[in-house]
Design a protein around this motif. Sequence first.
Motif, mmCIF file in Angstrom:
data_model
loop_
_atom_site.group_PDB
_atom_site.id
_atom_site.type_symbol
_atom_site.label_atom_id
_atom_site.label_comp_id
_atom_site.label_asym_id
_atom_site.label_seq_id
_atom_site.Cartn_x
_atom_site.Cartn_y
_atom_site.Cartn_z
ATOM 1 N N UNK A 68 0.777 -1.056 -0.005
ATOM 2 C CA UNK A 68 -0.108 -0.083 -0.057
ATOM 3 C C UNK A 68 0.626 1.104 0.000
ATOM 4 N N UNK A 69 2.344 1.009 0.278
ATOM 5 C CA UNK A 69 3.165 2.154 0.007
ATOM 6 C C UNK A 69 3.783 2.069 -1.171
ATOM 7 N N UNK A 70 4.908 2.773 -1.550
ATOM 8 C CA UNK A 70 5.662 3.099 -2.540
ATOM 9 C C UNK A 70 6.617 1.753 -2.208
ATOM 10 N N UNK A 71 7.442 1.179 -3.031
ATOM 11 C CA UNK A 71 8.368 0.149 -2.934
ATOM 12 C C UNK A 71 9.228 0.417 -3.937
ATOM 13 N N UNK A 72 10.667 -0.116 -3.674
ATOM 14 C CA UNK A 72 11.638 0.123 -4.688
ATOM 15 C C UNK A 72 12.540 -1.177 -4.745
ATOM 16 N N UNK A 73 13.092 -1.441 -5.937
ATOM 17 C CA UNK A 73 13.759 -2.435 -6.227
ATOM 18 C C UNK A 73 14.746 -2.490 -7.305
ATOM 19 N N UNK A 74 15.980 -3.281 -7.347
ATOM 20 C CA UNK A 74 16.755 -3.069 -8.207
ATOM 21 C C UNK A 74 16.604 -4.626 -9.294
ATOM 22 N N UNK A 75 17.168 -4.244 -10.447
ATOM 23 C CA UNK A 75 17.118 -5.166 -11.398
ATOM 24 C C UNK A 75 18.428 -5.853 -11.965
ATOM 25 N N UNK A 76 18.367 -6.966 -12.267
ATOM 26 C CA UNK A 76 19.616 -7.661 -12.598
ATOM 27 C C UNK A 76 19.462 -7.576 -14.175
ATOM 28 N N UNK A 77 20.382 -7.020 -14.874
ATOM 29 C CA UNK A 77 20.262 -6.804 -16.147
ATOM 30 C C UNK A 77 21.286 -7.566 -17.063
ATOM 31 N N UNK A 78 20.825 -8.200 -18.319
ATOM 32 C CA UNK A 78 21.858 -8.484 -19.221
ATOM 33 C C UNK A 78 21.715 -7.870 -20.754
ATOM 34 N N UNK A 79 22.560 -7.437 -20.925
ATOM 35 C CA UNK A 79 22.528 -6.579 -22.454
ATOM 36 C C UNK A 79 22.957 -7.460 -23.465
ATOM 37 N N UNK A 80 22.021 -7.876 -24.533
ATOM 38 C CA UNK A 80 22.595 -8.498 -25.706
ATOM 39 C C UNK A 80 22.039 -7.643 -27.019
ATOM 40 N N UNK A 81 23.301 -6.906 -27.554
ATOM 41 C CA UNK A 81 22.731 -5.952 -28.688
ATOM 42 C C UNK A 81 22.127 -5.082 -28.322
ATOM 43 N N UNK A 82 20.799 -4.814 -28.762
ATOM 44 C CA UNK A 82 19.910 -3.970 -28.565
ATOM 45 C C UNK A 82 18.652 -4.314 -27.714
ATOM 46 N N UNK A 83 18.834 -5.420 -26.972
ATOM 47 C CA UNK A 83 18.001 -5.808 -26.015
ATOM 48 C C UNK A 83 18.467 -6.043 -24.668
ATOM 49 N N UNK A 84 17.704 -5.292 -23.648
ATOM 50 C CA UNK A 84 18.283 -5.480 -22.166
ATOM 51 C C UNK A 84 17.330 -6.404 -21.544
ATOM 52 N N UNK A 85 17.629 -7.446 -20.941
ATOM 53 C CA UNK A 85 16.824 -8.430 -20.578
ATOM 54 C C UNK A 85 17.111 -8.376 -18.869
ATOM 55 N N UNK A 86 15.775 -8.255 -18.240
ATOM 56 C CA UNK A 86 15.694 -7.916 -16.700
ATOM 57 C C UNK A 86 15.616 -9.545 -16.302
ATOM 58 N N UNK A 87 16.627 -10.156 -15.787
ATOM 59 C CA UNK A 87 16.611 -11.370 -15.418
ATOM 60 C C UNK A 87 16.136 -11.656 -14.029
ATOM 61 N N UNK A 88 16.310 -10.669 -13.174
ATOM 62 C CA UNK A 88 15.799 -11.006 -11.533
ATOM 63 C C UNK A 88 15.597 -9.419 -11.257
ATOM 64 N N UNK A 89 14.952 -9.518 -9.999
ATOM 65 C CA UNK A 89 14.362 -8.689 -9.257
ATOM 66 C C UNK A 89 14.989 -8.654 -7.677
#
Length: 247
Positions: A68-89
């Motif tokens: 019910x409040x705001x909440x933040x997270x980080x994303x684990x990102x793997x970049x392949x050419x023009x695609x940014x894959x968010x693999x985990x949070x």
Amino acid sequence: MKYITVPKANEEDIIKQFKDYMAKHKSNTGKINFSYDYAKPVFKGKKPNVVFTSEAWLKINALVDNCSTEIGWHGVVEKKKNVFYITDVLVYPQKVTAATVSADDKEYPKWLMNIPDETFNKIRMQGHSHVNFGVTPSGTDNDFYNKLLQNMDKDEFYIFMIINKRKELNVWIYDFKSNIIFEKADILVDVLTSNGLLNKWYKDAYTEYITEERYQVTNVGSHWNKGGASRNINFSDYDDYYYGRYR
């Protein structure tokens, strides 16, 4: 799209305009306020894609739906050419209210120290919920994004996202290598499932199995016309229709 640093093509013009500004400027505050708007970037590469794995997307939705409040997270990102894959949070130590979220100054550094190097080097996203508000960044959000930008190296990138309970999504890619900030309109967003990309699955299923029926509204009087595919709706007669007095 926006430039991150001043394009070399604009440097001479900026200097010239600044000199003209100084020659003519008068002030009673002892300060100057010069600004320069350069043209939007012309990007000729492939449109960047932000693709969430189904696990990462489900985790984000669980956070947004249940808090019910705001909440933040980080994303684990793997970049392949023009695609940014968010693999985990990853949820980090933070202090939240109904309208703010900020990392816990004491606990956050400890948390980072315990992240394995392989994962730590892939933390390239920060997202947070705006609960029931819109997904336009606040002044605090923009200040945070700008501070992080100052610490980025020239070959790095970072992704920011804001989402709310209505699943409205805003996303930015700060791509230092191309010297461009990509905004939502510049980015394709998708979810990766075991059957491939979610949007492709939807389009294929819709194309193969769904037929839209079209109804033509005609003016045939004050009551509903159920002959064929045409019908006229008069809400003043709704009770009569509901109780079966018109057929």
